[in-house]
Design an enzyme around this catalytic site. Structure first.
Site, PDB file in Angstrom:
ATOM      1  N   SER A  25       6.916 -10.108   4.260  1.00  0.00           N
ATOM      2  CA  SER A  25       5.595 -10.111   3.630  1.00  0.00           C
ATOM      3  C   SER A  25       5.269 -11.446   2.970  1.00  0.00           C
ATOM      4  O   SER A  25       4.103 -11.707   2.657  1.00  0.00           O
ATOM      5  CB  SER A  25       5.503  -8.992   2.586  1.00  0.00           C
ATOM      6  OG  SER A  25       6.536  -9.112   1.625  1.00  0.00           O
ATOM      7  N   GLY A  55      10.405  -9.037  -4.156  1.00  0.00           N
ATOM      8  CA  GLY A  55      10.181 -10.351  -4.736  1.00  0.00           C
ATOM      9  C   GLY A  55       9.770 -11.457  -3.788  1.00  0.00           C
ATOM     10  O   GLY A  55       9.788 -12.624  -4.172  1.00  0.00           O
ATOM     11  N   SER A  56       9.380 -11.130  -2.558  1.00  0.00           N
ATOM     12  CA  SER A  56       9.036 -12.189  -1.604  1.00  0.00           C
ATOM     13  C   SER A  56       7.778 -12.939  -2.027  1.00  0.00           C
ATOM     14  O   SER A  56       7.696 -14.163  -1.870  1.00  0.00           O
ATOM     15  CB  SER A  56       8.861 -11.611  -0.203  1.00  0.00           C
ATOM     16  OG  SER A  56       7.809 -10.661  -0.172  1.00  0.00           O
ATOM     17  N   TRP A  57       6.788 -12.239  -2.583  1.00  0.00           N
ATOM     18  CA  TRP A  57       5.583 -12.923  -3.042  1.00  0.00           C
ATOM     19  C   TRP A  57       5.898 -13.792  -4.258  1.00  0.00           C
ATOM     20  O   TRP A  57       5.365 -14.889  -4.402  1.00  0.00           O
ATOM     21  CB  TRP A  57       4.479 -11.910  -3.367  1.00  0.00           C
ATOM     22  CG  TRP A  57       3.711 -11.491  -2.145  1.00  0.00           C
ATOM     23  CD1 TRP A  57       4.187 -11.429  -0.867  1.00  0.00           C
ATOM     24  CD2 TRP A  57       2.341 -11.089  -2.077  1.00  0.00           C
ATOM     25  NE1 TRP A  57       3.196 -11.013  -0.004  1.00  0.00           N
ATOM     26  CE2 TRP A  57       2.054 -10.792  -0.712  1.00  0.00           C
ATOM     27  CE3 TRP A  57       1.332 -10.946  -3.015  1.00  0.00           C
ATOM     28  CZ2 TRP A  57       0.797 -10.360  -0.284  1.00  0.00           C
ATOM     29  CZ3 TRP A  57       0.074 -10.508  -2.591  1.00  0.00           C
ATOM     30  CH2 TRP A  57      -0.184 -10.229  -1.254  1.00  0.00           C
ATOM     31  N   ASP A  97       5.955  -0.223 -16.222  1.00  0.00           N
ATOM     32  CA  ASP A  97       4.821   0.451 -15.605  1.00  0.00           C
ATOM     33  C   ASP A  97       3.575  -0.397 -15.809  1.00  0.00           C
ATOM     34  O   ASP A  97       3.247  -0.761 -16.948  1.00  0.00           O
ATOM     35  CB  ASP A  97       4.655   1.826 -16.254  1.00  0.00           C
ATOM     36  CG  ASP A  97       3.557   2.664 -15.620  1.00  0.00           C
ATOM     37  OD1 ASP A  97       2.816   2.131 -14.776  1.00  0.00           O
ATOM     38  OD2 ASP A  97       3.452   3.849 -15.976  1.00  0.00           O
ATOM     39  N   LYS A 162      -3.236  -5.482  -1.715  1.00  0.00           N
ATOM     40  CA  LYS A 162      -3.138  -4.813  -0.408  1.00  0.00           C
ATOM     41  C   LYS A 162      -4.033  -3.580  -0.418  1.00  0.00           C
ATOM     42  O   LYS A 162      -4.080  -2.839  -1.409  1.00  0.00           O
ATOM     43  CB  LYS A 162      -1.699  -4.405  -0.123  1.00  0.00           C
ATOM     44  CG  LYS A 162      -1.530  -3.642   1.183  1.00  0.00           C
ATOM     45  CD  LYS A 162      -0.110  -3.146   1.362  1.00  0.00           C
ATOM     46  CE  LYS A 162       0.846  -4.287   1.635  1.00  0.00           C
ATOM     47  NZ  LYS A 162       2.212  -3.811   1.943  1.00  0.00           N
TER      48      LYS A 162
END
Length: 317
Positions: A25, A55-57, A97, A162
């Site tokens: 992603s 954590g890719s973004w 949250d 998204k």
């Protein structure tokens, strides 16, 4: 991104491993940035990544804002998720949250009570395959992210999330249009054409001057937005008898729905996520099995391994 993933034949899956990203992603955010250049702004300093795990973004944000940059003073990236995340350079992670006021207070505290320049969310529920239900749950997640965004994003800031495109997505476009000057629906090339996902790019945050958004754990999404008359009933969505998503917005008419500009990101020279590419027989690296970039932080088998280590896991006879 383990070796047994069904996506291991996907080129973006392999490229993510080769370039050190935790998930494929990452290329979705990179291709969105190639089109809109929101991460190339030299004045971009405070960024929030919601629903960030694994954590890719956040990795993309860290590399864009810090690696190879001369002036990084005052830059800060905050990643929020209910799941625990492994550390990322230059990223402060919060396991919390996104709907809780304490999370908002923590983010503002890290920013020195300054507002964020950019907020993004790549979060999505575990899909059921029932498109109407998945769309409904995803829209509720977007509205939860939007609540926090309204409290933390500065005027003229950018919000990206998204979405699942469906029958009533035009209602979401119209709702967001009351808070942002421009709404674009973008589909990166790294997002599979067979998937109903896309990304809503909301540019130039411009809320009403007299509106002061405040998070309250005891109020619903509808109550949060009810002080804006045009947004009254923003979250009232239900499933009708035919299992179709239906908007229950008494103050809105069908004429108030809008169509957002649709844009494909990544260019025709980018790899097609639905295509199969042949492996170059002369390139040994392409035939090499790559290890996962990041081991799972809380794998489902973790408890079983601990019980086995203590001798409490026995096979039933």
């Amino acid at each position: 991104m383990g070796k047994s993933s069904k996506d291991k034949r996907d080129l973006y899956y392999r490229k993510a491993k080769e370039e050190g990203y935790r998930a494929r992603s990452a290329f979705k955010l990179l291709q969105l940035n190639d089109q809109f250049h929101f991460l190339d702004d030299p004045n971009l300093k405070r960024v929030v990544d919601l629903c960030a795990a694994p954590g890719s973004w956040s990795q993309v944000l860290s590399r864009k804002l810090f690696e190879g940059q001369k002036d990084v003073e005052g830059r800060k990236i905050v990643a929020v998720d209910l799941q625990k995340m492994s550390p990322i350079d230059h990223v402060t992670t919060i396991q919390a949250d996104i709907t809780h006021p304490k999370t908002l207070n923590r983010i503002l505290e890290l920013f020195g009570n300054e507002k964020a320049d950019f907020v993004c969310s790549d979060g999505a529920p575990d899909v059921t395959g029932l498109h109407d239900l998945d769309e409904y749950i995803q829209q509720q997640l977007i509205m939860s992210a939007l609540q926090l965004t309204c409290c933390v994003l500065k005027r003229n800031g950018t919000f990206i999330a998204k979405i699942f495109r469906g029958r009533d997505i035009d209602m979401l476009y119209s709702q967001l249009g009351y808070l942002f000057d421009k709404i674009v629906c973008a589909k990166p090339r790294s997002s599979r054409g067979t998937s109903m996902e896309a990304f809503i790019v909301c540019l130039s945050y411009n809320p009403p001057q007299d509106w002061e958004p405040k998070l309250d754990i005891n109020q619903s999404t509808e109550q949060f937005f009810e002080k804006i008359p045009s947004l009254n009933g923003i979250s009232e969505l239900s499933i009708d008898d035919q299992s179709h998503t239906k908007a229950q917005l008494p103050s809105w008419s069908l004429e108030e729905r809008s169509i957002a500009e649709f844009m494909s990101c990544g260019g025709l020279d980018s790899f097609d996520s639905d295509a199969t590419y042949h492996i170059d027989a002369d390139d040994s690296r392409q035939r090499e099995s790559l290890d996962p970039v990041q081991s799972p932080t809380n794998p489902p088998y973790k408890e079983a391994l601990e019980l086995k280590r203590r001798g409490k896991l026995t096979r039933a006879i």
